[in-house]
Design a protein around this motif. Structure first.
Motif, PDB file in Angstrom:
ATOM      1  N   GLN A 128      -4.306   1.198   3.299  1.00  0.00           N
ATOM      2  CA  GLN A 128      -4.573   1.432   1.873  1.00  0.00           C
ATOM      3  C   GLN A 128      -5.285   2.744   1.610  1.00  0.00           C
ATOM      4  O   GLN A 128      -5.200   3.284   0.499  1.00  0.00           O
ATOM      5  N   THR A 129      -5.963   3.271   2.624  1.00  0.00           N
ATOM      6  CA  THR A 129      -6.785   4.467   2.399  1.00  0.00           C
ATOM      7  C   THR A 129      -6.270   5.722   3.095  1.00  0.00           C
ATOM      8  O   THR A 129      -6.615   6.837   2.694  1.00  0.00           O
ATOM      9  N   PHE A 130      -5.461   5.549   4.158  1.00  0.00           N
ATOM     10  CA  PHE A 130      -5.016   6.712   4.936  1.00  0.00           C
ATOM     11  C   PHE A 130      -3.938   7.463   4.156  1.00  0.00           C
ATOM     12  O   PHE A 130      -3.005   6.869   3.615  1.00  0.00           O
ATOM     13  N   ALA A 169       0.816  -1.215   0.000  1.00  0.00           N
ATOM     14  CA  ALA A 169       0.000   0.000   0.000  1.00  0.00           C
ATOM     15  C   ALA A 169       0.850   1.266   0.000  1.00  0.00           C
ATOM     16  O   ALA A 169       0.304   2.378  -0.042  1.00  0.00           O
ATOM     17  N   SER A 204      -6.821  -2.311   5.419  1.00  0.00           N
ATOM     18  CA  SER A 204      -7.697  -1.348   4.741  1.00  0.00           C
ATOM     19  C   SER A 204      -7.334   0.079   5.122  1.00  0.00           C
ATOM     20  O   SER A 204      -7.332   0.986   4.267  1.00  0.00           O
TER      21      SER A 204
END
Length: 357
Positions: A353-355, A293, A350
């Motif tokens: 992967q998004t922060f 990520a 998750s």
């Protein structure tokens, strides 16, 4: 105005230990605590029965000499009974080491950031902390630690794997370091997470203590063995050093229930290492996914991973909490996240992967 009793000056300077907080309850969402490096598995086979049996005699004092526990450690580790000492977790052993070996004003050298109890224990003993920054990849800077030793140094601590950053010291590195430490200085090898280490040239702590008269190992049943709630740790060191630890220990400090649970845990080694292998596999899965990520994760050799989130650490912790997982933030530096249940680990992936840093 009448005078009132005053604590020693150093007492007011003791830093506050910040424990991992529990997750915020979220209706309809299972929450997970990943802030304290706890083992997510239930007690090992036979341990609960042993603890309950011991609890039935709670009206009696525990064995102050920890004789059955020392015998079990001696058999398991192939060390003399006189080379062992037990206490309420390995953190208590750190307190006892500083109290036994440091005069007020003496120096204690350790890496930083490392286990946050070190400066607390040093200050409580009226010793002076000498913090040596870890390298950019979270490893101990052993050359700088050796150079930081002075005539006032009484103890140096090597935390391996390092909590909270994750990397472990190799045997070659430790040998070279100990060779540079004066024999009058106590070298403490803090191996709270030793069961999780999977690397080339991993430390053989027992061989190291056998080769040196100034090396003590500190270990715990809290992590791999899953006895965090019972508070029992142990040290292994040359008999004179172990005797000093026992001399300053709290009488009856290790409860009869904790002793029984620890002994039963030592007897369940096959089940222990099955669980540790499963946690290591999950750790490696998490590290791989988080790196994919885009995060630069230090080598993780404990049961946790380190996120170098810097000034965004508070935001990272808040985002984790929103997902139902609680992490251990260190303001302005980063966050340590324990390896937990599969669902908790998936949520962490998750988040990674998004922060956005």
């Amino acid at each position: 105005m009448p005078q009132t009793p005053q604590a020693r000056r150093n007492v007011s300077e003791i830093p506050t230990y910040v424990p991992g907080k529990p997750p915020t309850p979220r209706p309809g969402l299972t929450t997970f605590k990943l802030s304290s490096n706890e083992n997510p598995y239930p007690p090992l086979p036979g341990v609960l029965d042993a603890a309950m049996s011991a609890a039935a005699a709670m009206n009696r004092y525990p064995d102050m000499g920890n004789s059955a526990l020392y015998a079990a450690l001696s058999d398991t580790l192939d060390v003399p009974v006189d080379d062992t000492a037990a206490a309420t977790g390995s953190v208590a052993l750190i307190y006892q080491l500083f109290n036994a070996f440091c005069e007020p004003g003496d120096e204690v050298v350790y890496a930083w950031r490392s286990f946050e109890a070190y400066p607390i224990a040093a200050t409580a003993a009226a010793a002076v902390s000498v913090r040596v920054p870890v390298l950019a990849d979270g490893r101990h800077d052993l050359d700088s630690m050796a150079a930081a030793i002075t005539d006032r140094t009484r103890v140096v601590i090597v935390c391996t794997p390092n909590n909270p950053t994750g990397p472990a010291v190799t045997q070659s590195e430790l040998d070279a370091f100990v060779a540079r430490v004066p024999s009058r200085v106590l070298v403490v090898v803090d191996e709270a997470y030793l069961e999780f280490v999977r690397m080339d040239d991993a430390i053989d702590g027992l061989a190291t203590y056998r080769a040196h008269s100034n090396v003590v190992l500190t270990r715990t049943f809290s992590k791999a063995y899953g006895l965090a709630g019972f508070r029992v740790g142990y040290a292994v060191g040359p008999a004179p050093l172990a005797a000093a630890l026992r001399a300053v220990s709290l009488p009856f400090g290790v409860s009869s229930v904790a002793q029984a649970a620890a002994i039963a845990s030592l007897a369940a080694s096959d089940a222990l290492f099955e669980r540790v292998d499963a946690l290591v596999a999950e750790r490696d899965r998490v590290v791989g996914a988080v790196r994919e990520a885009g995060w630069e994760i230090p080598d993780a050799q404990g049961n946790f991973v380190w996120f170098d989130s810097g000034e965004r650490t508070a935001a990272f912790a808040a985002a984790a909490d929103e997902l139902g997982i609680v992490v251990r933030p260190f303001a302005g530096e980063g966050a340590r996240v324990s390896i937990g249940e599969t669902e908790a680990n998936n949520r962490l992936i998750s988040l990674a992967q998004t922060f956005v840093l």
